[in-house]
Write a protein that holds these residues in place. Structure first.
Motif, PDB file in Angstrom:
ATOM      1  N   VAL A  14      41.795  20.751  31.560  1.00 42.95           N
ATOM      2  CA  VAL A  14      41.842  21.718  32.660  1.00 42.95           C
ATOM      3  C   VAL A  14      41.781  20.909  33.952  1.00 42.95           C
ATOM      4  O   VAL A  14      40.742  20.358  34.308  1.00 42.95           O
ATOM      5  N   ASN A  15      42.932  20.818  34.639  1.00 40.34           N
ATOM      6  CA  ASN A  15      43.006  20.056  35.888  1.00 40.34           C
ATOM      7  C   ASN A  15      42.323  20.798  37.026  1.00 40.34           C
ATOM      8  O   ASN A  15      41.664  20.194  37.868  1.00 40.34           O
ATOM      9  N   SER A  16      42.511  22.120  37.036  1.00 42.73           N
ATOM     10  CA  SER A  16      41.834  22.930  38.051  1.00 42.73           C
ATOM     11  C   SER A  16      41.680  24.356  37.538  1.00 42.73           C
ATOM     12  O   SER A  16      42.439  24.818  36.685  1.00 42.73           O
ATOM     13  N   PHE A  17      40.658  25.003  38.055  1.00 48.10           N
ATOM     14  CA  PHE A  17      40.358  26.397  37.723  1.00 48.10           C
ATOM     15  C   PHE A  17      40.045  27.096  39.042  1.00 48.10           C
ATOM     16  O   PHE A  17      39.074  26.758  39.709  1.00 48.10           O
ATOM     17  N   ASN A  18      40.922  28.004  39.420  1.00 47.07           N
ATOM     18  CA  ASN A  18      40.719  28.743  40.669  1.00 47.07           C
ATOM     19  C   ASN A  18      40.619  30.229  40.370  1.00 47.07           C
ATOM     20  O   ASN A  18      41.090  30.705  39.334  1.00 47.07           O
ATOM     21  N   TYR A  19      40.033  30.936  41.297  1.00 51.27           N
ATOM     22  CA  TYR A  19      39.926  32.390  41.151  1.00 51.27           C
ATOM     23  C   TYR A  19      39.954  33.013  42.541  1.00 51.27           C
ATOM     24  O   TYR A  19      39.574  32.399  43.533  1.00 51.27           O
ATOM     25  N   PHE A  20      40.451  34.244  42.582  1.00 49.84           N
ATOM     26  CA  PHE A  20      40.519  35.014  43.819  1.00 49.84           C
ATOM     27  C   PHE A  20      39.966  36.388  43.519  1.00 49.84           C
ATOM     28  O   PHE A  20      40.408  37.054  42.587  1.00 49.84           O
ATOM     29  N   VAL A  21      38.980  36.805  44.312  1.00 43.99           N
ATOM     30  CA  VAL A  21      38.314  38.087  44.090  1.00 43.99           C
ATOM     31  C   VAL A  21      38.873  39.120  45.060  1.00 43.99           C
ATOM     32  O   VAL A  21      38.964  38.873  46.259  1.00 43.99           O
ATOM     33  N   ASN A  22      39.249  40.259  44.512  1.00 37.93           N
ATOM     34  CA  ASN A  22      39.700  41.393  45.315  1.00 37.93           C
ATOM     35  C   ASN A  22      38.959  42.614  44.778  1.00 37.93           C
ATOM     36  O   ASN A  22      39.413  43.249  43.826  1.00 37.93           O
ATOM     37  N   GLY A  23      37.808  42.913  45.357  1.00 37.23           N
ATOM     38  CA  GLY A  23      36.971  43.998  44.847  1.00 37.23           C
ATOM     39  C   GLY A  23      36.409  43.596  43.492  1.00 37.23           C
ATOM     40  O   GLY A  23      35.760  42.573  43.359  1.00 37.23           O
ATOM     41  N   ARG A  24      36.707  44.407  42.465  1.00 36.30           N
ATOM     42  CA  ARG A  24      36.258  44.080  41.108  1.00 36.30           C
ATOM     43  C   ARG A  24      37.387  43.504  40.260  1.00 36.30           C
ATOM     44  O   ARG A  24      37.252  43.367  39.060  1.00 36.30           O
ATOM     45  N   LYS A  25      38.506  43.169  40.896  1.00 39.17           N
ATOM     46  CA  LYS A  25      39.591  42.474  40.211  1.00 39.17           C
ATOM     47  C   LYS A  25      39.472  40.991  40.534  1.00 39.17           C
ATOM     48  O   LYS A  25      39.304  40.598  41.683  1.00 39.17           O
ATOM     49  N   VAL A  26      39.548  40.171  39.486  1.00 38.59           N
ATOM     50  CA  VAL A  26      39.497  38.726  39.669  1.00 38.59           C
ATOM     51  C   VAL A  26      40.788  38.141  39.115  1.00 38.59           C
ATOM     52  O   VAL A  26      41.148  38.392  37.969  1.00 38.59           O
ATOM     53  N   ASN A  27      41.478  37.387  39.961  1.00 40.57           N
ATOM     54  CA  ASN A  27      42.693  36.693  39.551  1.00 40.57           C
ATOM     55  C   ASN A  27      42.309  35.251  39.213  1.00 40.57           C
ATOM     56  O   ASN A  27      41.873  34.498  40.080  1.00 40.57           O
ATOM     57  N   PHE A  28      42.434  34.877  37.937  1.00 42.51           N
ATOM     58  CA  PHE A  28      42.105  33.535  37.470  1.00 42.51           C
ATOM     59  C   PHE A  28      43.387  32.714  37.393  1.00 42.51           C
ATOM     60  O   PHE A  28      44.408  33.192  36.901  1.00 42.51           O
ATOM     61  N   VAL A  29      43.319  31.462  37.843  1.00 43.14           N
ATOM     62  CA  VAL A  29      44.466  30.555  37.787  1.00 43.14           C
ATOM     63  C   VAL A  29      44.003  29.228  37.195  1.00 43.14           C
ATOM     64  O   VAL A  29      43.122  28.573  37.752  1.00 43.14           O
ATOM     65  N   PHE A  30      44.594  28.850  36.071  1.00 47.02           N
ATOM     66  CA  PHE A  30      44.298  27.590  35.410  1.00 47.02           C
ATOM     67  C   PHE A  30      45.486  26.648  35.569  1.00 47.02           C
ATOM     68  O   PHE A  30      46.629  27.063  35.407  1.00 47.02           O
ATOM     69  N   ASP A  31      45.207  25.385  35.846  1.00 40.39           N
ATOM     70  CA  ASP A  31      46.215  24.332  35.802  1.00 40.39           C
ATOM     71  C   ASP A  31      45.816  23.445  34.626  1.00 40.39           C
ATOM     72  O   ASP A  31      44.731  22.852  34.625  1.00 40.39           O
ATOM     73  N   ILE A  32      46.690  23.380  33.608  1.00 41.19           N
ATOM     74  CA  ILE A  32      46.350  22.746  32.334  1.00 41.19           C
ATOM     75  C   ILE A  32      47.370  21.669  31.992  1.00 41.19           C
ATOM     76  O   ILE A  32      48.579  21.865  32.179  1.00 41.19           O
ATOM     77  N   THR A  33      46.884  20.561  31.464  1.00 38.51           N
ATOM     78  CA  THR A  33      47.763  19.538  30.908  1.00 38.51           C
ATOM     79  C   THR A  33      47.620  19.573  29.394  1.00 38.51           C
ATOM     80  O   THR A  33      46.541  19.317  28.861  1.00 38.51           O
ATOM     81  N   GLU A  34      48.703  19.953  28.712  1.00 38.09           N
ATOM     82  CA  GLU A  34      48.727  19.971  27.245  1.00 38.09           C
ATOM     83  C   GLU A  34      50.170  20.158  26.800  1.00 38.09           C
ATOM     84  O   GLU A  34      50.756  21.219  27.027  1.00 38.09           O
ATOM     85  N   ILE A  35      50.750  19.135  26.173  1.00 40.59           N
ATOM     86  CA  ILE A  35      52.156  19.236  25.774  1.00 40.59           C
ATOM     87  C   ILE A  35      52.362  20.155  24.576  1.00 40.59           C
ATOM     88  O   ILE A  35      53.442  20.701  24.394  1.00 40.59           O
TER      89      ILE A  35
END
Length: 188
Positions: A94-115
């Motif tokens: 997992v190169n990075s793990f980001n999230y964005f909160v909008n009320g009770r909705k959470v947008n998760f974004v993973f950047d992954i290295t795996e061929i």
């Protein structure tokens, strides 16, 4: 096992033999003796052995041939079918793990290295009946996995598991607290 696909170093053999003397795993140019009393068990009329092998020297070659040799106390030996499998002992990163909160909705974004990416799943351990759910089964642009999740009020203890096709995995945990209008997230 494995019968096809990928190997991460875990091998299993099942055989019908009342009096096994030895079981060997042969992979590449290496032979590894299986400890019958520690790595094997009797299941019904079969014995089942599991063994871990270090395949790191084959990681760059991408594949290796393996087979098992079972010998009984009378000296008779039987060889399993030779299997050519791809080698992947490397866990997803997992190169990075980001999230964005909008009320009770959470947008998760993973950047992954795996061929050999298989899937990313999550479990809310705080659910009354926790179960593993698919987060994504492919990576956008070969690296990104993104999803929005709507959370109810209360605490949510999430476990994210990133799997590859060989069975290697990485785990990430987060704790989310949601009140009636907004969620806050903490990475463990």
């Amino acid at each position: 096992e494995p019968k096809k696909g990928f190997a991460n170093g875990n091998f299993i053999v099942e055989a019908k033999e009342d009096n096994p003397k030895s079981v060997k795993l042969v992979y590449g140019t290496t032979t590894k003796e299986i400890n019958l009393s520690e790595e094997c068990s009797q299941i019904s009329n079969k014995f089942v052995c599991g063994i871990e092998a270090d395949l790191s020297e084959y990681e760059g070659q991408n594949e290796v041939t393996y087979y098992f040799v079972v010998e009984d106390i009378a000296g008779s030996a039987v060889f399993s079918k030779r299997v050519l499998i791809e080698v992947d002992e490397t866990s997803p990163v997992v190169n990075s793990f980001n999230y964005f909160v909008n009320g009770r909705k959470v947008n998760f974004v993973f950047d992954i290295t795996e061929i050999n990416f298989d899937e990313l799943t999550y479990i809310d351990q705080s659910d009354s009946r926790p179960r593993e759910k698919t987060f994504c089964s492919r990576l956008k642009n070969g690296r990104t996995c993104e999803k929005k999740i709507n959370f109810g009020e209360g605490e949510h203890n999430l476990t994210f598991n990133i799997y590859d096709e060989a069975g290697n995995f990485a785990e990430l945990n987060s704790l989310i607290n949601c009140d009636h209008s907004i969620c806050s997230l903490f990475i463990n």
